[in-house]
Design a protein around this motif. Structure first.
Motif, mmCIF file in Angstrom:
data_model
loop_
_atom_site.group_PDB
_atom_site.id
_atom_site.type_symbol
_atom_site.label_atom_id
_atom_site.label_comp_id
_atom_site.label_asym_id
_atom_site.label_seq_id
_atom_site.Cartn_x
_atom_site.Cartn_y
_atom_site.Cartn_z
ATOM 1 N N HIS A 133 -3.236 0.597 -7.173
ATOM 2 C CA HIS A 133 -4.063 -0.042 -6.136
ATOM 3 C C HIS A 133 -5.366 0.731 -5.934
ATOM 4 C CE1 HIS A 133 -1.427 -3.237 -4.798
ATOM 5 N NE2 HIS A 133 -0.424 -2.388 -4.752
ATOM 6 N N GLY A 145 0.869 -1.201 0.000
ATOM 7 C CA GLY A 145 0.000 0.000 0.000
ATOM 8 C C GLY A 145 0.886 1.224 0.000
ATOM 9 N N ASP A 154 -7.635 0.157 -8.883
ATOM 10 C CA ASP A 154 -8.145 -1.208 -8.843
ATOM 11 C C ASP A 154 -9.267 -1.350 -7.820
ATOM 12 O OD1 ASP A 154 -8.081 -3.776 -9.914
ATOM 13 O OD2 ASP A 154 -6.606 -4.499 -8.476
ATOM 14 N N PRO A 207 -3.059 -5.009 -12.014
ATOM 15 C CA PRO A 207 -4.290 -4.930 -11.219
ATOM 16 C C PRO A 207 -5.303 -5.953 -11.746
ATOM 17 C CG PRO A 207 -4.170 -3.103 -12.759
ATOM 18 C CD PRO A 207 -2.882 -3.865 -12.888
#
Length: 163
Positions: free
Chosen positions: A125, A1, A128, A63
């Motif tokens: 991220h 992350g 996605d 992703p």
């Protein structure tokens, strides 16, 4: 992350059978810095050449959402998406604002490639997780760290099922 380190993922350099240094994966360390340490030119692994390095699978970093890499956002016709939820990732998010893109991720508002590399995986991220049908990624300039960013974008891209 979260953001990556300066320059994004690490560059990986190995040694060919003839002892020549070979870039196995693009990363944040400039080629010139590696050449200064090893004292000779560094070559890039040829297309199709088997390399033993993490992050070199054809679909690495991808992703779950289908992602298309384009040279320029201006080459994308929003009508082709037929009302689907489309997000985009580009170096600067302030260019070509288009309502066809519901979610926009700018890798670096100032166009800084080091910042862009550090923000790349976080942006992918977030896109996605946004519930999109498609992600459109615009290639960055193919210079310096841009080579590593484009390498990651190419590996994250995949053709949409059914066109």
């Amino acid at each position: 992350g979260g953001p990556g380190g300066p320059g994004g993922a690490a560059r990986v350099v190995g040694w060919a059978g003839d002892g020549a240094p070979v870039v196995l994966r693009w990363g944040g360390t400039p080629t010139e810095a590696i050449e200064a340490v090893v004292g000779r030119p560094v070559r890039v692994a040829a297309a199709g050449e088997k390399v033993a390095s993490p992050g070199m699978l054809d679909r690495h970093y991808a992703p779950r959402t289908p992602m298309r890499l384009v040279d320029r956002l201006s080459s994308v016709d929003p009508a082709e998406f037929g009302g689907r939820a489309v997000g985009r990732v580009s170096l600067r998010g302030d260019r070509e604002q288009d309502p066809a893109f519901g979610v926009v991720e700018a890798l670096s508002p100032t166009g800084d490639l080091v910042e862009a590399a550090a923000n790349l995986f976080g942006a992918l991220h977030r896109l996605d997780a946004a519930g999109l049908d498609v992600i459109v990624a615009e290639a960055v300039p193919e210079v310096g760290l841009g080579r590593a960013i484009n390498d990651r974008l190419r590996r994250a891209s995949w053709a949409e099922a059914g066109g």
